[in-house]
Design a protein around this motif. Sequence first.
Motif, PDB file in Angstrom:
ATOM      1  N   LYS A  49       0.825  -1.261   0.134  1.00 38.69           N
ATOM      2  CA  LYS A  49       0.173   0.235  -0.060  1.00 38.69           C
ATOM      3  C   LYS A  49       0.877   1.177   0.040  1.00 38.69           C
ATOM      4  N   GLU A  50       1.894   1.198   0.884  1.00 44.12           N
ATOM      5  CA  GLU A  50       2.827   2.433   0.963  1.00 44.12           C
ATOM      6  C   GLU A  50       3.744   2.561  -0.569  1.00 44.12           C
ATOM      7  N   ASN A  51       3.834   1.703  -1.372  1.00 47.68           N
ATOM      8  CA  ASN A  51       4.715   1.739  -2.660  1.00 47.68           C
ATOM      9  C   ASN A  51       3.926   2.681  -3.630  1.00 47.68           C
ATOM     10  N   LYS A  52       4.691   3.893  -3.990  1.00 49.57           N
ATOM     11  CA  LYS A  52       3.967   4.674  -4.937  1.00 49.57           C
ATOM     12  C   LYS A  52       4.603   4.667  -6.034  1.00 49.57           C
ATOM     13  N   SER A  53       5.703   3.894  -6.300  1.00 48.21           N
ATOM     14  CA  SER A  53       6.286   3.597  -7.613  1.00 48.21           C
ATOM     15  C   SER A  53       6.980   2.107  -7.646  1.00 48.21           C
ATOM     16  N   VAL A  54       6.733   1.446  -8.648  1.00 46.93           N
ATOM     17  CA  VAL A  54       6.982   0.134  -8.881  1.00 46.93           C
ATOM     18  C   VAL A  54       7.860  -0.203 -10.201  1.00 46.93           C
ATOM     19  N   PRO A  55       8.930  -0.697 -10.208  1.00 51.91           N
ATOM     20  CA  PRO A  55       9.645  -1.040 -11.471  1.00 51.91           C
ATOM     21  C   PRO A  55       8.786  -2.278 -12.091  1.00 51.91           C
ATOM     22  N   VAL A  56       8.857  -2.128 -13.373  1.00 48.70           N
ATOM     23  CA  VAL A  56       8.432  -3.051 -14.248  1.00 48.70           C
ATOM     24  C   VAL A  56       9.612  -4.042 -14.806  1.00 48.70           C
ATOM     25  N   CYS A  92       2.292  -4.191 -20.214  1.00 43.60           N
ATOM     26  CA  CYS A  92       2.576  -2.866 -20.717  1.00 43.60           C
ATOM     27  C   CYS A  92       2.389  -2.621 -22.262  1.00 43.60           C
ATOM     28  N   PRO A  93       1.538  -1.716 -22.739  1.00 42.24           N
ATOM     29  CA  PRO A  93       1.228  -1.663 -24.028  1.00 42.24           C
ATOM     30  C   PRO A  93       2.256  -1.026 -24.776  1.00 42.24           C
ATOM     31  N   TYR A  94       3.292  -0.601 -24.054  1.00 40.92           N
ATOM     32  CA  TYR A  94       4.326   0.271 -24.721  1.00 40.92           C
ATOM     33  C   TYR A  94       5.691  -0.442 -24.818  1.00 40.92           C
ATOM     34  N   GLY A  95       5.818  -1.688 -24.168  1.00 39.17           N
ATOM     35  CA  GLY A  95       6.646  -2.496 -24.465  1.00 39.17           C
ATOM     36  C   GLY A  95       7.496  -2.476 -23.124  1.00 39.17           C
ATOM     37  N   GLN A  96       8.936  -3.296 -23.424  1.00 40.46           N
ATOM     38  CA  GLN A  96       9.806  -3.492 -22.381  1.00 40.46           C
ATOM     39  C   GLN A  96      11.263  -2.821 -22.660  1.00 40.46           C
ATOM     40  N   VAL A  97      11.987  -2.969 -21.499  1.00 41.74           N
ATOM     41  CA  VAL A  97      13.316  -2.278 -21.741  1.00 41.74           C
ATOM     42  C   VAL A  97      13.790  -2.874 -22.933  1.00 41.74           C
ATOM     43  N   GLY A  98      14.575  -2.240 -24.057  1.00 41.91           N
ATOM     44  CA  GLY A  98      15.096  -2.642 -25.193  1.00 41.91           C
ATOM     45  C   GLY A  98      14.285  -2.600 -26.278  1.00 41.91           C
ATOM     46  N   PRO A 137       1.566   6.034 -41.048  1.00 43.01           N
ATOM     47  CA  PRO A 137       2.248   4.841 -41.141  1.00 43.01           C
ATOM     48  C   PRO A 137       3.728   4.826 -40.731  1.00 43.01           C
ATOM     49  N   ARG A 138       4.220   3.632 -40.747  1.00 44.29           N
ATOM     50  CA  ARG A 138       5.751   3.392 -40.075  1.00 44.29           C
ATOM     51  C   ARG A 138       6.686   4.146 -40.975  1.00 44.29           C
ATOM     52  N   TRP A 139       6.383   4.043 -42.390  1.00 36.48           N
ATOM     53  CA  TRP A 139       7.395   4.343 -43.169  1.00 36.48           C
ATOM     54  C   TRP A 139       7.909   5.920 -43.034  1.00 36.48           C
ATOM     55  N   ALA A 140       6.620   6.837 -42.396  1.00 38.70           N
ATOM     56  CA  ALA A 140       6.647   8.194 -42.518  1.00 38.70           C
ATOM     57  C   ALA A 140       7.271   8.878 -41.235  1.00 38.70           C
ATOM     58  N   SER A 141       7.557   7.843 -40.260  1.00 33.69           N
ATOM     59  CA  SER A 141       8.055   8.215 -39.060  1.00 33.69           C
ATOM     60  C   SER A 141       9.547   8.410 -38.964  1.00 33.69           C
ATOM     61  N   ARG A 142       9.933   9.633 -38.541  1.00 25.97           N
ATOM     62  CA  ARG A 142      11.288  10.015 -38.580  1.00 25.97           C
ATOM     63  C   ARG A 142      11.768   9.863 -37.193  1.00 25.97           C
ATOM     64  N   VAL A 143      11.408   9.477 -36.087  1.00 26.36           N
ATOM     65  CA  VAL A 143      11.858   9.473 -34.818  1.00 26.36           C
ATOM     66  C   VAL A 143      11.680   8.060 -34.264  1.00 26.36           C
ATOM     67  N   THR A 144      12.807   7.461 -33.932  1.00 25.64           N
ATOM     68  CA  THR A 144      12.750   6.185 -33.294  1.00 25.64           C
ATOM     69  C   THR A 144      13.264   6.324 -31.772  1.00 25.64           C
ATOM     70  N   LEU A 145      12.650   5.680 -30.842  1.00 27.13           N
ATOM     71  CA  LEU A 145      13.080   5.713 -29.467  1.00 27.13           C
ATOM     72  C   LEU A 145      13.276   4.299 -29.016  1.00 27.13           C
ATOM     73  N   GLU A 146      14.184   4.295 -28.135  1.00 25.85           N
ATOM     74  CA  GLU A 146      14.640   2.970 -27.246  1.00 25.85           C
ATOM     75  C   GLU A 146      14.310   3.043 -25.790  1.00 25.85           C
ATOM     76  N   ILE A 147      13.271   2.008 -25.764  1.00 19.12           N
ATOM     77  CA  ILE A 147      13.053   2.177 -24.011  1.00 19.12           C
ATOM     78  C   ILE A 147      14.133   1.704 -23.135  1.00 19.12           C
ATOM     79  N   THR A 148      14.437   2.605 -22.298  1.00 19.29           N
ATOM     80  CA  THR A 148      15.629   2.242 -21.247  1.00 19.29           C
ATOM     81  C   THR A 148      15.097   1.924 -19.872  1.00 19.29           C
ATOM     82  N   ASP A 149      13.733   2.246 -19.490  1.00 18.77           N
ATOM     83  CA  ASP A 149      13.245   1.991 -18.230  1.00 18.77           C
ATOM     84  C   ASP A 149      11.792   1.908 -18.274  1.00 18.77           C
ATOM     85  N   VAL A 150      11.159   1.381 -17.568  1.00 21.65           N
ATOM     86  CA  VAL A 150       9.636   1.178 -17.244  1.00 21.65           C
ATOM     87  C   VAL A 150       9.437   1.052 -16.025  1.00 21.65           C
TER      88      VAL A 150
END
Length: 212
Positions: free
Chosen positions: A48-55, A65-71, A136-149
Amino acid sequence: MKERGIIFNSEMVRAILDGRKTQTRRVMKVQPVLNGNWWEAYGAAWGKENKSVPVVPCHSLANNCPYGQVGDRLWVRETWQGPLVDSEKAYDLFKDPAPYQKVENCVYKADGGHAPEYIDFDDKFRQGWRPSIHMPRWASRVTLEITDVRVERLQEASDDDFKAEGYPLERELTGGSTDPFCWFRHLWNSISKPECNFESNPWVWVIEFKRV
């Protein structure tokens, strides 16, 4: 490694391109439920006291997680238009658009230009942008890599977290407080649904990333 699309408005795209935005917070569609002394969601439970939880990998939170995992990677969907070509290439474009479906043949609202003018496939004059949801994917100019969730209550973010959400450069602040907390609270409330506003303090997915 998996790739997923993620929508950002033009202000946040500029912040990513500037290197000011390295975090994003998104409301958990399934909000954790307090059951006695435990928060529960997606088969996971934490105190109950935990306000932040690592995934962590292979955890039920990570699997949901709908956005993926680290990497994993996220390709940015933003307001755009394209492919656009010169008039002498228009026939070839209409005949077969595939060779012209490239980032260099697109324009993006985040860059600050006027809405483009063009002739559509029905030979009609048009002006305007295409919404990010249709990129669409081909029009995207920015790609991000997840480093933490992680998952956490929205109000648990620190000033450093607020700044990592794309806190503007001093010259870009127009009126109001320059305090990162006030800036983020206003930003959040301007784009979130009323039931998920800052004051309601929802649980959110916190995605940290780097541009690749």
